[in-house]
Motif scaffolding. Structure first.
Motif, PDB file in Angstrom:
ATOM      1  N   VAL A  86     -52.129  29.787 -10.584  1.00 57.20           N
ATOM      2  CA  VAL A  86     -52.751  28.937  -9.585  1.00 57.20           C
ATOM      3  C   VAL A  86     -51.779  27.798  -9.309  1.00 57.20           C
ATOM      4  N   HIS A  87     -51.590  27.498  -8.039  1.00 55.58           N
ATOM      5  CA  HIS A  87     -50.611  26.498  -7.609  1.00 55.58           C
ATOM      6  C   HIS A  87     -51.337  25.355  -6.901  1.00 55.58           C
ATOM      7  N   PHE A  88     -50.879  24.141  -7.136  1.00 60.12           N
ATOM      8  CA  PHE A  88     -51.489  22.954  -6.543  1.00 60.12           C
ATOM      9  C   PHE A  88     -50.390  22.069  -5.977  1.00 60.12           C
ATOM     10  N   ARG A  89     -50.547  21.645  -4.727  1.00 60.26           N
ATOM     11  CA  ARG A  89     -49.584  20.733  -4.081  1.00 60.26           C
ATOM     12  C   ARG A  89     -50.355  19.758  -3.199  1.00 60.26           C
ATOM     13  N   TRP A  90     -49.738  18.586  -2.979  1.00 59.18           N
ATOM     14  CA  TRP A  90     -50.406  17.542  -2.212  1.00 59.18           C
ATOM     15  C   TRP A  90     -49.368  16.570  -1.680  1.00 59.18           C
ATOM     16  N   GLN A  91     -49.812  15.714  -0.766  1.00 60.08           N
ATOM     17  CA  GLN A  91     -49.010  14.594  -0.287  1.00 60.08           C
ATOM     18  C   GLN A  91     -49.680  13.322  -0.789  1.00 60.08           C
ATOM     19  N   PRO A  92     -48.942  12.479  -1.505  1.00 59.53           N
ATOM     20  CA  PRO A  92     -49.546  11.250  -2.021  1.00 59.53           C
ATOM     21  C   PRO A  92     -50.123  10.386  -0.887  1.00 59.53           C
ATOM     22  N   GLY A  93     -51.330   9.874  -1.118  1.00 58.39           N
ATOM     23  CA  GLY A  93     -51.945   8.950  -0.176  1.00 58.39           C
ATOM     24  C   GLY A  93     -52.668   9.570   0.990  1.00 58.39           C
ATOM     25  N   THR A  94     -52.689  10.895   1.075  1.00 62.57           N
ATOM     26  CA  THR A  94     -53.372  11.544   2.189  1.00 62.57           C
ATOM     27  C   THR A  94     -53.823  12.941   1.782  1.00 62.57           C
ATOM     28  N   ALA A  95     -54.874  13.415   2.427  1.00 62.37           N
ATOM     29  CA  ALA A  95     -55.309  14.796   2.219  1.00 62.37           C
ATOM     30  C   ALA A  95     -54.626  15.740   3.203  1.00 62.37           C
ATOM     31  N   ALA A  96     -53.907  15.170   4.177  1.00 67.00           N
ATOM     32  CA  ALA A  96     -53.224  15.989   5.183  1.00 67.00           C
ATOM     33  C   ALA A  96     -52.055  16.744   4.552  1.00 67.00           C
ATOM     34  N   LEU A  97     -51.760  17.887   5.124  1.00 71.59           N
ATOM     35  CA  LEU A  97     -50.616  18.689   4.700  1.00 71.59           C
ATOM     36  C   LEU A  97     -49.763  19.017   5.914  1.00 71.59           C
ATOM     37  N   PRO A  98     -48.457  19.166   5.722  1.00 69.57           N
ATOM     38  CA  PRO A  98     -47.612  19.608   6.842  1.00 69.57           C
ATOM     39  C   PRO A  98     -48.048  20.999   7.309  1.00 69.57           C
ATOM     40  N   SER A  99     -47.760  21.339   8.554  1.00 70.66           N
ATOM     41  CA  SER A  99     -48.217  22.621   9.112  1.00 70.66           C
ATOM     42  C   SER A  99     -47.642  23.822   8.372  1.00 70.66           C
ATOM     43  N   HIS A 100     -46.520  23.644   7.704  1.00 69.50           N
ATOM     44  CA  HIS A 100     -45.913  24.769   6.989  1.00 69.50           C
ATOM     45  C   HIS A 100     -46.515  24.985   5.597  1.00 69.50           C
ATOM     46  N   VAL A 101     -47.441  24.126   5.170  1.00 65.63           N
ATOM     47  CA  VAL A 101     -48.093  24.266   3.867  1.00 65.63           C
ATOM     48  C   VAL A 101     -49.485  24.861   4.110  1.00 65.63           C
ATOM     49  N   LEU A 102     -49.713  26.028   3.544  1.00 71.11           N
ATOM     50  CA  LEU A 102     -50.949  26.760   3.818  1.00 71.11           C
ATOM     51  C   LEU A 102     -52.069  26.414   2.849  1.00 71.11           C
ATOM     52  N   GLY A 103     -52.189  25.157   2.482  1.00 67.14           N
ATOM     53  CA  GLY A 103     -53.295  24.727   1.641  1.00 67.14           C
ATOM     54  C   GLY A 103     -52.825  23.976   0.416  1.00 67.14           C
ATOM     55  N   HIS A 104     -53.754  23.227  -0.166  1.00 64.96           N
ATOM     56  CA  HIS A 104     -53.470  22.488  -1.392  1.00 64.96           C
ATOM     57  C   HIS A 104     -53.383  23.422  -2.589  1.00 64.96           C
ATOM     58  N   VAL A 105     -54.143  24.507  -2.551  1.00 63.12           N
ATOM     59  CA  VAL A 105     -54.257  25.404  -3.696  1.00 63.12           C
ATOM     60  C   VAL A 105     -54.000  26.837  -3.244  1.00 63.12           C
ATOM     61  N   GLY A 106     -53.280  27.558  -4.092  1.00 60.50           N
ATOM     62  CA  GLY A 106     -53.090  28.995  -3.911  1.00 60.50           C
ATOM     63  C   GLY A 106     -53.220  29.661  -5.269  1.00 60.50           C
ATOM     64  N   TYR A 107     -53.625  30.905  -5.287  1.00 58.35           N
ATOM     65  CA  TYR A 107     -53.780  31.602  -6.564  1.00 58.35           C
ATOM     66  C   TYR A 107     -53.513  33.085  -6.366  1.00 58.35           C
ATOM     67  N   ALA A 108     -53.125  33.719  -7.461  1.00 55.18           N
ATOM     68  CA  ALA A 108     -52.888  35.165  -7.461  1.00 55.18           C
ATOM     69  C   ALA A 108     -53.191  35.685  -8.866  1.00 55.18           C
ATOM     70  N   VAL A 109     -53.981  36.735  -8.942  1.00 51.96           N
ATOM     71  CA  VAL A 109     -54.351  37.355 -10.215  1.00 51.96           C
ATOM     72  C   VAL A 109     -53.675  38.719 -10.289  1.00 51.96           C
ATOM     73  N   VAL A 110     -53.185  39.073 -11.474  1.00 47.36           N
ATOM     74  CA  VAL A 110     -52.546  40.377 -11.654  1.00 47.36           C
ATOM     75  C   VAL A 110     -53.571  41.481 -11.372  1.00 47.36           C
ATOM     76  N   PRO A 111     -53.134  42.595 -10.779  1.00 53.66           N
ATOM     77  CA  PRO A 111     -54.090  43.646 -10.377  1.00 53.66           C
ATOM     78  C   PRO A 111     -54.956  44.175 -11.513  1.00 53.66           C
ATOM     79  N   TRP A 112     -54.416  44.277 -12.710  1.00 52.00           N
ATOM     80  CA  TRP A 112     -55.171  44.863 -13.820  1.00 52.00           C
ATOM     81  C   TRP A 112     -56.198  43.905 -14.418  1.00 52.00           C
ATOM     82  N   LYS A 113     -56.282  42.667 -13.892  1.00 56.26           N
ATOM     83  CA  LYS A 113     -57.310  41.732 -14.377  1.00 56.26           C
ATOM     84  C   LYS A 113     -58.158  41.170 -13.235  1.00 56.26           C
TER      85      LYS A 113
END
Length: 190
Positions: free
Chosen positions: A94-121
């Motif tokens: 699970v990945h977390f990214r942010w801009q200090p002082g704002t909830a806004a993100l640049p257009s090239h950032v597809l969200g504050h959080v991303g996650y990926a689970v291995v197929p076998w779990k």
């Protein structure tokens, strides 16, 4: 090897690196965009200097190198970090990214959080639990909400977001760097 308890997030570390590498070598990617390129880059970085790779996954001050987008454009790094999903063994990331002082993100950032689970779990609630565990950390950096994006056909991811109180904000077109495909923007109030 047990470096955590069931259903936890751990900071990437040497003791768990073998399972991460095995997941990458199986074809799993920690990134939903440019997956194969990310797999190759991570395996190469681990081969060069495993400790430096692990440190690169924790960068809350955005001191690392710029980020290369799928179209080759380089953009400034945002503060952020990765946690590995752990149930006594490696489950995903699970990945977390942010801009200090704002909830806004640049257009090239597809969200504050991303996650990926291995197929076998998949299908065991790991993404749902990981997102629930990460939300207090997002609150701690001062965010009033987190934004997450998913593809319209990714029903499993949408269920994960909805289970944490998320709601659909809009359908949108992804930045050109990501091919301009349709996406869904969800928000989880904190």
């Amino acid at each position: 090897m047990d470096t955590g308890t069931s259903g936890t997030l751990i900071r990437p570390r040497r003791e768990a690196l073998g399972e991460y590498v095995a997941a990458l070598e199986s074809g799993w990617s920690p990134a939903n965009v440019a997956g194969d390129a990310v797999v190759r880059a991570h395996l190469a970085a681990i081969g060069r200097d495993a400790d430096a790779f692990l440190e690169s996954l924790h960068d809350p001050e955005a001191r690392g190198a710029p980020i290369a987008l799928p179209d080759g454009t380089n953009v400034p790094r945002l503060p952020g970090y990765t946690r590995w999903i752990w149930d006594g063994g490696f489950c995903g990331a699970v990945h977390f990214r942010w801009q200090p002082g704002t909830a806004a993100l640049p257009s090239h950032v597809l969200g504050h959080v991303g996650y990926a689970v291995v197929p076998w779990k998949r299908g065991r609630g790991h993404a749902r639990r990981a997102l629930a565990l990460l939300l207090p950390e997002a609150r701690a950096v001062g965010l009033p909400h987190v934004d997450l994006t998913t593809d319209p056909e990714n029903i499993a991811s949408q269920r994960v977001i909805l289970a944490q109180g998320g709601y659909l904000v809009e359908r949108f077109r992804k930045d050109a760097a990501y091919g301009g495909q349709e996406g869904l923007l969800f928000r989880i109030p904190l």
